[in-house]
Design a protein around this motif. Structure first.
Motif, PDB file in Angstrom:
ATOM      1  N   MET A 103       0.702  -1.281   0.002  1.00  0.00           N
ATOM      2  CA  MET A 103      -0.070  -0.063   0.046  1.00  0.00           C
ATOM      3  C   MET A 103       0.775   1.136   0.027  1.00  0.00           C
ATOM      4  O   MET A 103       1.757   1.434   0.778  1.00  0.00           O
ATOM      5  CB  MET A 103      -0.819  -0.087   0.924  1.00  0.00           C
ATOM      6  N   GLU A 117      -3.318   5.735   5.891  1.00  0.00           N
ATOM      7  CA  GLU A 117      -2.802   5.289   7.081  1.00  0.00           C
ATOM      8  C   GLU A 117      -2.369   6.025   8.064  1.00  0.00           C
ATOM      9  O   GLU A 117      -1.660   5.674   8.972  1.00  0.00           O
ATOM     10  CB  GLU A 117      -1.520   4.167   6.361  1.00  0.00           C
ATOM     11  N   TYR A 168      -7.086  -4.749   5.625  1.00  0.00           N
ATOM     12  CA  TYR A 168      -7.044  -4.088   4.132  1.00  0.00           C
ATOM     13  C   TYR A 168      -6.667  -5.334   3.096  1.00  0.00           C
ATOM     14  O   TYR A 168      -6.435  -6.423   3.542  1.00  0.00           O
ATOM     15  CB  TYR A 168      -5.636  -2.968   4.099  1.00  0.00           C
ATOM     16  N   ALA A 171      -3.408  -7.115   7.976  1.00  0.00           N
ATOM     17  CA  ALA A 171      -2.321  -7.946   8.564  1.00  0.00           C
ATOM     18  C   ALA A 171      -2.438  -8.015  10.080  1.00  0.00           C
ATOM     19  O   ALA A 171      -2.734  -6.884  10.529  1.00  0.00           O
ATOM     20  CB  ALA A 171      -0.931  -7.487   8.101  1.00  0.00           C
ATOM     21  N   ARG A 177       8.054  -6.402  10.448  1.00  0.00           N
ATOM     22  CA  ARG A 177       8.106  -4.807  10.217  1.00  0.00           C
ATOM     23  C   ARG A 177       9.295  -4.434  11.002  1.00  0.00           C
ATOM     24  O   ARG A 177       9.300  -4.519  12.351  1.00  0.00           O
ATOM     25  CB  ARG A 177       6.923  -4.139  10.583  1.00  0.00           C
ATOM     26  N   ARG A 228       5.643   0.225   9.051  1.00  0.00           N
ATOM     27  CA  ARG A 228       4.683  -0.043   8.216  1.00  0.00           C
ATOM     28  C   ARG A 228       4.804   0.691   6.795  1.00  0.00           C
ATOM     29  O   ARG A 228       3.966   0.384   6.085  1.00  0.00           O
ATOM     30  CB  ARG A 228       3.177   0.430   8.872  1.00  0.00           C
TER      31      ARG A 228
HETATM   32  N1  GLY Z   1       1.347  -1.080   5.936  1.00  0.00           N
HETATM   33  C1  GLY Z   1       0.916  -2.198   6.303  1.00  0.00           C
HETATM   34  C2  GLY Z   1       1.154  -3.079   7.351  1.00  0.00           C
HETATM   35  O1  GLY Z   1       2.191  -2.777   8.151  1.00  0.00           O
HETATM   36  O2  GLY Z   1       0.534  -3.926   7.561  1.00  0.00           O
END
Ligand code: GLY
Length: 419
Positions: A50, A56, A257, A271, A314, A340
């Motif tokens: 995304m 976000e 999402y 997620a 992440r 993210r």
């Molecule tokens: N940017 C989406 C996530 O970290 O799940």
């Protein structure tokens, strides 16, 4: 023992960020080596892709929003250059993102986001339930309201990454498989790196771009990056229709999402957000909740084939913003902690680090994201930054020193949505 080899720059990490930096630096005429790490474990291949600086954003991340916007404004040009250089499609999809709300509480949350976006002067269009379904007919009729953001796009991160690898190879970046064990220095200046297999590279510049593993390289200052586990799914619509827009949803207090690809054969659903360190498990609960929430929003997903489940890490930081630029060790340049936003922040990170290597300074937009914002003398007593750096506010538990152990599973929380 083989003699050390030399390069102008050694990039640690062959994910999106490391590869993009290596490619851009190579275009300046420097010799560049990328020590790839384990590419199959990188968040770059797991992410949904995304490009959503607006939908976000959260109330406490104003500085990050500016960086995210700078990066999306570079995206089309970056991808055009990349496709030309690699001869490959880079997966940019310039369709809007539609955020929707499932129940009245979710609608209140979406309305609060819309009011915040208005205050920031950011473009978004408020939609009724009926209007949402005219944009995306596959949405459930139970959807209460929506917010359409034309400038939030997506990019197929796997195509982007393949194109970056190809472009960097064509430009003459040398890829070295393996892991950097230690950054070596003399008199406070970087002098080289040692790989886990004992290979040595001499260099005056090391770019640390190994995401969630940034704190594991020896010889660096403490880097407050931790892995934040995300479970994510890939669905194949097969003969059913895919959504045309990227859909983000608040549904019964959860966020989910759905990101479709141009091929029509993949919809990424994400997620989980789990503070479980490098836990590799795909759990029944994680998959169940994602599928449940996806179906709540887009009932047709129940007919899709579940083609892939995966886990990524992440690179989280105490303020959810990346760590960019120089640090107290001369010649060590940081490009990690993208949390993210790694896919979104790839262009601005590559251009900022290239600018730094070429001119000795970060561009203005990136200058608030250096490691020294976490120095204790730059924090107000309540944990907020005193100097306008990236840190808007830190929760007390986020001030733990880097390298503090991951919480044991019994204490770890699994949530979804913004953290
Ligand atoms: N940017 C989406 C996530 O970290 O799940």
């Amino acid at each position: 023992m083989t003699a050390p080899q030399a390069a102008d720059v050694v990039v640690v990490g062959g994910g999106l960020i490391g590869t993009a930096i290596a490619w851009q630096l190579r275009l300046t005429g420097r010799s560049v080596v990328v020590v790839t790490g384990e590419r199959s474990a990188a968040a770059s291949g797991v992410a949904a892709g995304m490009l959503a600086p607006v939908t976000e954003t959260t109330f406490t991340e104003g500085a990050l929003l500016a960086l995210n916007q700078a990066s999306i404004s570079q995206y089309a040009g970056f991808v055009a250059q990349l496709e030309e250089a690699s001869g490959l499609p880079a997966g940019l999809r310039r369709t809007p993102t539609l955020s929707v709300a499932g129940n009245s509480d979710d609608a209140a949350q979406l309305a609060a986001l819309a009011a915040y976006l208005d205050r920031l002067g950011l473009d978004c269009e408020r939609l009724t339930s009926r209007e949402c379904r005219s944009y995306e007919p596959l949405l459930s009729p139970t959807i209460r309201s929506g917010l359409l953001v034309a400038g939030d796009w997506s990019c197929d991160n796997r195509l982007l990454w393949a194109a970056l690898v190809e472009a960097s190879r064509r430009a003459g970046v040398l890829e070295v498989p393996g892991f950097v064990h230690q950054v070596e220095s003399e008199h406070g200046r970087v002098s080289g790196v040692v790989l886990a297999d004992g290979t040595r590279w001499m260099t005056a510049a090391v770019v640390l771009a190994n995401g969630a593993w940034a704190a594991q390289v020896g010889g660096t200052p403490p880097i407050p990056v931790r892995p934040v586990k995300g479970q994510i799914l890939r669905l194949d619509p097969v003969r059913m229709p895919p959504p045309s827009l990227t859909i983000r949803a608040f549904t019964a207090g959860q966020e989910v999402y759905l990101v479709p690809r141009d091929s029509g054969r993949e919809v990424v659903v994400g997620a989980t957000v789990e503070q479980l360190g490098f836990d590799r498990r795909v759990t029944a609960g994680g998959v169940y909740e994602l599928l449940r929430d996806a179906r709540q929003v887009l009932p047709v997903t129940a007919e899709y084939v579940l083609s892939e489940t995966s886990v990524g890490y992440r690179p989280g930081t105490p303020d959810n913003a990346p760590i960019l630029g120089p640090c107290e060790l001369d010649g060590l340049l940081l490009a990690t902690g993208h949390y993210r936003n790694g896919v979104l922040l790839t262009p601005v990170t590559a251009t900022a680090i290239t600018h730094l290597v070429e001119r000795g300074t970060l561009p203005e937009v990136a200058s608030g994201f250096t490691l020294d914002r976490f120095a204790s003398d730059r924090l107000a007593p309540d944990g907020s930054a005193q100097d306008g750096s990236a840190q808007d506010r830190l929760a007390p538990e986020q001030l733990a020193p880097s390298g503090s152990p991951d919480p044991p599973p019994a204490q770890a929380s699994a949530t979804r949505g913004t953290t």
